[in-house]
Design a protein around this motif. Structure first.
Motif, short mmCIF file in Angstrom:
data_model
loop_
_atom_site.label_atom_id
_atom_site.label_comp_id
_atom_site.label_asym_id
_atom_site.label_seq_id
_atom_site.Cartn_x
_atom_site.Cartn_y
_atom_site.Cartn_z
N ALA A 137 22.32 16.37 2.13
CA ALA A 137 21.13 15.62 1.81
C ALA A 137 21.08 14.75 0.58
O ALA A 137 20.87 13.71 0.63
CB ALA A 137 20.13 16.52 1.75
N GLY A 138 22.12 15.17 -0.47
CA GLY A 138 22.51 14.47 -1.45
C GLY A 138 23.17 13.14 -1.24
O GLY A 138 23.09 12.32 -2.19
N LYS A 139 23.83 12.82 -0.16
CA LYS A 139 24.27 11.60 0.32
C LYS A 139 23.40 10.63 0.78
O LYS A 139 23.77 9.49 0.92
CB LYS A 139 25.52 11.71 1.33
CG LYS A 139 26.50 12.82 0.79
CD LYS A 139 27.79 13.16 1.75
CE LYS A 139 28.89 14.01 1.10
NZ LYS A 139 29.92 14.10 2.21
N PHE A 140 22.18 11.02 1.22
CA PHE A 140 21.24 10.10 1.79
C PHE A 140 20.47 9.32 0.45
O PHE A 140 20.48 10.00 -0.51
CB PHE A 140 20.16 10.83 2.68
CG PHE A 140 20.68 11.24 3.84
CD1 PHE A 140 20.09 10.81 4.98
CD2 PHE A 140 21.76 12.35 3.98
CE1 PHE A 140 20.54 11.27 6.36
CE2 PHE A 140 22.04 12.84 5.17
CZ PHE A 140 21.52 12.37 6.30
N LYS A 141 20.16 8.00 0.84
CA LYS A 141 19.33 7.55 -0.17
C LYS A 141 18.08 7.17 0.16
O LYS A 141 17.97 6.26 1.38
CB LYS A 141 20.14 6.06 -0.62
CG LYS A 141 21.32 6.42 -1.36
CD LYS A 141 22.39 5.05 -1.81
CE LYS A 141 23.45 5.44 -2.61
NZ LYS A 141 24.11 4.33 -2.92
N LEU A 142 16.98 7.47 -0.29
CA LEU A 142 15.49 7.51 0.34
C LEU A 142 14.82 6.96 -0.87
O LEU A 142 14.63 7.55 -1.85
CB LEU A 142 15.25 8.62 0.88
CG LEU A 142 16.15 9.31 2.09
CD1 LEU A 142 15.48 10.76 2.34
CD2 LEU A 142 16.14 8.44 3.21
N SER A 143 14.11 5.87 -0.75
CA SER A 143 12.99 5.43 -1.63
C SER A 143 11.83 4.77 -1.13
O SER A 143 11.70 3.87 -0.06
CB SER A 143 13.74 4.23 -2.63
OG SER A 143 12.94 3.78 -3.45
N LEU A 144 10.69 5.38 -1.64
CA LEU A 144 9.22 4.79 -1.29
C LEU A 144 8.68 4.49 -2.47
O LEU A 144 8.50 5.22 -3.46
CB LEU A 144 8.44 5.85 -0.55
CG LEU A 144 7.09 5.65 -0.19
CD1 LEU A 144 6.71 6.14 1.21
CD2 LEU A 144 6.09 5.91 -1.06
N TRP A 145 8.17 3.21 -2.58
CA TRP A 145 7.25 2.95 -3.79
C TRP A 145 5.84 2.45 -3.44
O TRP A 145 5.80 1.67 -2.34
CB TRP A 145 8.09 2.17 -4.76
CG TRP A 145 8.44 0.57 -3.97
CD1 TRP A 145 7.76 -0.60 -4.18
CD2 TRP A 145 9.49 0.43 -3.01
NE1 TRP A 145 8.36 -1.51 -3.34
CE2 TRP A 145 9.54 -0.77 -2.71
CE3 TRP A 145 10.59 1.20 -2.49
CZ2 TRP A 145 10.40 -1.47 -1.91
CZ3 TRP A 145 11.51 0.64 -1.86
CH2 TRP A 145 11.34 -0.65 -1.43
N GLU A 146 4.90 2.67 -4.15
CA GLU A 146 3.45 2.22 -4.00
C GLU A 146 3.24 0.72 -4.39
O GLU A 146 4.02 0.28 -5.40
CB GLU A 146 2.36 3.25 -4.69
CG GLU A 146 2.40 4.41 -4.12
CD GLU A 146 1.47 5.42 -4.65
OE1 GLU A 146 0.54 4.98 -5.45
OE2 GLU A 146 1.49 6.51 -4.59
N THR A 147 2.58 0.19 -3.70
CA THR A 147 2.18 -1.37 -4.01
C THR A 147 0.75 -1.36 -4.24
O THR A 147 -0.10 -0.44 -3.93
CB THR A 147 2.70 -2.43 -2.92
OG1 THR A 147 1.88 -2.22 -1.85
CG2 THR A 147 4.21 -2.08 -2.58
#
Length: 217
Positions: A137-147
């Motif tokens: 899992a540490g190799k995955f890059k995941l990003s969500l940001w609010e707008t």
């Protein structure tokens, strides 16, 4: 769906969707279902998916989305009941069993959740991910940001962290891939929007019923 390859020099993991508006393969919405698995029509003033795309290079499979949501509802501890994005991938393309069972027989099972801070953020989920994938899992890059209109997100799945994925790509074989975006307006009022066909809940993590993708050069 045939997903086009992009150059490894293109940075699509920069917490900006500018590059995604020029590159990537569009993912079509095939199913919209409510909590009772009735087929519904989206009210664009409440929730609208403005962008949903995939891409890949020699190292990763990428995905991105832009969601308009007039009221964000992040649910702590029970993230699956609120707003948020789930991704399911399986190199097993034929099983009629749900991925929580398939993962014990086929290690190429990936389950991702992406949500706001109250949900714990973004993570590889062990519910339907194989043990091998979950340990990576540490190799995955995941990003969500609010707008100011909802939220955006992007993710990368490392090809070599998913058993069988590179082999499938090299052989021109299909894999199963689902992205599911949820809008929750309260208890038992969740709508699921997905490339999986209606009813989304029954089709999003059963390989035989999940949409197929092929990674092409």
């Amino acid at each position: 769906l045939e997903v086009a390859q992009i150059a490894s020099t293109v940075d699509v993991m920069d917490k900006s969707l500018d590059e995604w508006k020029k590159i990537g393969t569009d993912i079509a919405i095939n199913g919209i279902s409510d909590a009772d698995q009735n087929q519904v029509t989206l009210d664009d003033s409440s929730m609208k998916v403005n962008l949903m795309k995939m891409a890949w290079d020699n190292d990763n499979v990428y995905f991105a989305y832009e969601v308009h949501d007039d009221k964000l509802s992040w649910v702590p501890e029970q993230f699956w009941l609120g707003d948020g994005v789930e991704v399911f991938m399986s190199t097993n393309t034929e099983s009629s069993q749900p991925m929580e069972l398939v993962k014990y027989e086929d290690e190429g099972c990936v389950h991702i959740f992406m949500g706001g801070t109250p949900t714990g953020g973004c993570a590889v989920v062990n519910t339907r991910s194989s043990e091998t994938v979950y340990k990576a899992a540490g190799k995955f890059k995941l990003s969500l940001w609010e707008t100011n209109r909802g939220y955006n997100g992007e993710g990368s799945i490392p090809i070599d962290a998913v058993p069988g994925l590179r082999e499938a790509i090299n052989n021109g074989d299909e894999v199963k891939f689902v992205i599911r975006i949820a809008d929750s307006e309260g208890e038992n009022l969740q709508i699921q929007v997905s490339n999986a066909p209606h009813p989304v809940e029954y089709n999003k993590y059963v390989p035989a019923r999940m949409p197929s993708v092929k990674f092409v050069k």
